[in-house]
Scaffold this motif. Structure first.
Motif, PDB file in Angstrom:
ATOM      1  N   GLY A  46     -63.300  19.868  75.785  1.00 27.61           N
ATOM      2  CA  GLY A  46     -61.904  19.368  75.317  1.00 27.61           C
ATOM      3  C   GLY A  46     -61.428  19.143  74.140  1.00 27.61           C
ATOM      4  N   VAL A  47     -62.841  18.886  73.349  1.00 27.18           N
ATOM      5  CA  VAL A  47     -62.360  18.881  72.414  1.00 27.18           C
ATOM      6  C   VAL A  47     -61.782  20.650  71.398  1.00 27.18           C
ATOM      7  CG1 VAL A  47     -64.212  17.473  71.268  1.00 27.18           C
ATOM      8  CG2 VAL A  47     -64.911  19.650  70.645  1.00 27.18           C
ATOM      9  N   HIS A 110     -62.663  18.920  65.038  1.00 30.98           N
ATOM     10  CA  HIS A 110     -63.870  19.520  64.829  1.00 30.98           C
ATOM     11  C   HIS A 110     -64.271  19.004  62.917  1.00 30.98           C
ATOM     12  CE1 HIS A 110     -63.056  23.166  68.047  1.00 30.98           C
ATOM     13  NE2 HIS A 110     -64.434  22.133  68.863  1.00 30.98           N
ATOM     14  N   PHE A 111     -62.583  18.759  62.615  1.00 29.67           N
ATOM     15  CA  PHE A 111     -62.962  18.811  61.573  1.00 29.67           C
ATOM     16  C   PHE A 111     -63.456  17.045  61.087  1.00 29.67           C
ATOM     17  CE2 PHE A 111     -61.468  23.140  60.230  1.00 29.67           C
ATOM     18  CZ  PHE A 111     -61.958  23.695  58.897  1.00 29.67           C
ATOM     19  N   HIS A 134     -67.983  23.917  65.776  1.00 27.41           N
ATOM     20  CA  HIS A 134     -67.906  22.699  65.458  1.00 27.41           C
ATOM     21  C   HIS A 134     -69.108  22.921  64.297  1.00 27.41           C
ATOM     22  CE1 HIS A 134     -67.658  19.762  67.936  1.00 27.41           C
ATOM     23  NE2 HIS A 134     -68.314  19.810  68.913  1.00 27.41           N
ATOM     24  N   HIS A 135     -70.231  24.430  64.181  1.00 33.83           N
ATOM     25  CA  HIS A 135     -70.236  25.239  63.366  1.00 33.83           C
ATOM     26  C   HIS A 135     -69.664  25.615  62.039  1.00 33.83           C
ATOM     27  CE1 HIS A 135     -72.967  25.315  66.267  1.00 33.83           C
ATOM     28  NE2 HIS A 135     -74.375  25.068  65.529  1.00 33.83           N
ATOM     29  N   ARG A 336     -62.287  14.643  52.015  1.00 38.78           N
ATOM     30  CA  ARG A 336     -60.477  14.885  51.890  1.00 38.78           C
ATOM     31  C   ARG A 336     -59.972  16.657  52.442  1.00 38.78           C
ATOM     32  NH1 ARG A 336     -59.803  13.753  47.372  1.00 38.78           N
ATOM     33  NH2 ARG A 336     -59.551  15.563  46.237  1.00 38.78           N
ATOM     34  N   ASP A 337     -60.490  17.208  51.944  1.00 36.38           N
ATOM     35  CA  ASP A 337     -60.759  18.184  52.388  1.00 36.38           C
ATOM     36  C   ASP A 337     -60.513  18.878  53.984  1.00 36.38           C
ATOM     37  OD1 ASP A 337     -59.935  21.862  52.266  1.00 36.38           O
ATOM     38  OD2 ASP A 337     -61.842  22.080  53.217  1.00 36.38           O
ATOM     39  N   MET A 338     -61.444  18.267  54.662  1.00 34.20           N
ATOM     40  CA  MET A 338     -61.805  18.505  55.353  1.00 34.20           C
ATOM     41  C   MET A 338     -60.912  17.243  57.259  1.00 34.20           C
ATOM     42  SD  MET A 338     -66.800  17.365  56.928  1.00 34.20           S
ATOM     43  CE  MET A 338     -66.912  19.069  56.303  1.00 34.20           C
ATOM     44  N   LEU A 339     -60.247  16.558  56.614  1.00 30.23           N
ATOM     45  CA  LEU A 339     -59.178  15.663  56.737  1.00 30.23           C
ATOM     46  C   LEU A 339     -57.736  16.350  57.132  1.00 30.23           C
ATOM     47  CD1 LEU A 339     -59.790  11.815  55.806  1.00 30.23           C
ATOM     48  CD2 LEU A 339     -60.099  12.722  57.963  1.00 30.23           C
ATOM     49  N   LEU A 340     -57.645  17.258  56.019  1.00 29.45           N
ATOM     50  CA  LEU A 340     -56.408  18.254  55.949  1.00 29.45           C
ATOM     51  C   LEU A 340     -56.336  19.745  56.924  1.00 29.45           C
ATOM     52  CD1 LEU A 340     -55.750  17.685  52.280  1.00 29.45           C
ATOM     53  CD2 LEU A 340     -54.736  16.273  53.967  1.00 29.45           C
ATOM     54  N   SER A 341     -57.864  19.336  57.059  1.00 20.51           N
ATOM     55  CA  SER A 341     -58.087  21.031  57.750  1.00 20.51           C
ATOM     56  C   SER A 341     -58.052  21.404  59.076  1.00 20.51           C
ATOM     57  CB  SER A 341     -59.819  21.352  57.351  1.00 20.51           C
ATOM     58  OG  SER A 341     -59.561  21.650  55.962  1.00 20.51           O
ATOM     59  N   GLY A 342     -57.803  22.030  60.087  1.00 16.69           N
ATOM     60  CA  GLY A 342     -57.296  22.245  61.015  1.00 16.69           C
ATOM     61  C   GLY A 342     -56.406  22.722  61.929  1.00 16.69           C
TER      62      GLY A 342
END
Length: 366
Positions: A46-47, A110-111, A134-135, A336-342
């Motif tokens: 599901g993710v 994932h991010f 995830h990797h 911050r970058d992770m929260l803006l990615s995906g």
């Protein structure tokens, strides 16, 4: 040998009885649960839905089709002509389906998970997925050694293969061998790429090929076996097939992760496979707090001690990270970058499917 595809037991699911939860309440409850840290996270197909990967048991999932017949472990490794035919079927379907999986991008969930790993809130991740997403989400922060230490692929990975004598190869190399051995299918795949089309691929890289003959598909022999004077094309991906048990080392490590963590967070899984369900049981036996984020019925519905929230992870997990991280979400450049990615690219029924594969297969045999 009788082996069946795991399904969700027929139980009185609480999913339909759970009250609708607001976005704000969901974020608050999840953030409160994970904030103390030392969380073991167990994820399922599901993710990966927002990455364009259709879940097995969700709406229109492959396992919801009663006529779906996957290849079982004993069939794939059978050394008789019948087993060879199963390998031809598996590797042709996987040859077509692997590139879309290889090129799939991590989504916002994932991010968000990577952010929780980066902040050490999620100390260990157990995933049932074999897609490596995830990797991909945390690779620019963690090296290979740390990923091996902190991410356990419960059911293996599509990105490595091995023969029956345990000679190992990376999947891209094997994909090239399949291309060389089957130039007509390589030309077909090149044509798909030029047209910007891709098949509807299951989470394990399998593609349904209706009306296709597998008789002429060549599964190459293991080159290391050939060097030793032995012909052997019994080759499989490093994925746990139906009817195959997970290795003792993986099983033991999954239990250790539950034991060493303070709480268990489950996300995007129905827990239909027992290898995952028993981890929930183990956590409950140890009286660990358990939270479950999933949409739809699951094997855990109705079990005391499991707090379930019905809302898609992609709608809440970024906000959960911001709530838990606080001001760090603004000054930590990695976070911050992770929260803006995906990506957010859920699968649709548009594009080409089995009919185009069938037409292409007819062209091959003309």
């Amino acid at each position: 040998m009788r082996v069946s595809v795991p399904t969700i037991p027929q139980i009185n699911s609480l999913a339909a009885l759970l009250p609708r939860i607001s976005h704000a309440e969901a974020v608050d409850r999840i953030a409160t649960f994970v904030a103390p840290g030392n969380v073991a996270l167990l994820t399922g197909a599901g993710v990966s839905v927002d990455s364009g990967v259709k879940a097995y048991r969700g709406k229109d999932g492959r396992y919801m089709n009663p006529n779906y017949k996957p290849i079982f472990y004993h069939e794939l490794v059978d050394e008789s002509p019948r087993g060879h035919a199963f390998r031809q079927r598996y590797w042709l379907r996987s040859y077509v389906g692997y590139p879309p999986v290889r090129n799939t991008k991590p989504n916002t969930t994932h991010f968000a998970v990577a952010a929780l790993q980066h902040t050490s809130i999620v100390t260990n991740l157990i995933t049932q997925n074999v897609d490596g997403l995830h990797h991909k989400a945390i690779r620019h922060v963690w090296d290979e050694a740390l990923m091996r230490e902190r991410i356990l692929e419960l059911h293996g990975t599509l990105f490595h293969v091995h023969c029956k004598h345990r000679h190992a190869f990376d999947r891209d190399t094997f994909q090239e061998w399949l291309s060389q051995a089957n130039p007509e299918w390589k030309a077909y795949m090149d044509d798909l790429e030029r047209r910007g089309q891709k098949p509807k691929t299951n989470p394990d890289g399998d593609v349904a090929l209706e009306g296709v003959s597998y008789d002429d598909y060549v599964v190459p022999d293991c080159p290391r076996c050939l060097e030793e004077g032995v012909r052997n094309n019994t080759i499989k991906p490093d994925v746990v097939f139906f009817g195959e048990s997970i290795g003792a080392e993986v099983k033991d490590r999954s239990f250790e992760i539950i034991e060493q963590s303070d709480r268990l967070f489950l996300m995007g899984t129905t827990l239909a496979t027992y290898s995952a369900f028993r981890l929930l049981k183990h956590a409950l036996e140890l009286k660990k707090p358990v939270m479950y984020l999933n949409v739809g019925p699951t094997r855990a519905d109705g079990i005391p001690g499991v707090e379930k929230i019905e809302i898609p992870s992609g709608q809440v997990m970024r906000d959960v990270v911001e709530a838990v991280a606080g001001t760090r979400a603004t000054y930590d450049p990695v976070l911050r970058d992770m929260l803006l990615s995906g990506v957010v690219d859920p699968p649709t029924d548009e594009g080409y499917g089995d009919d185009v594969i069938e037409e292409a297969a007819t062209d091959r045999s003309a």
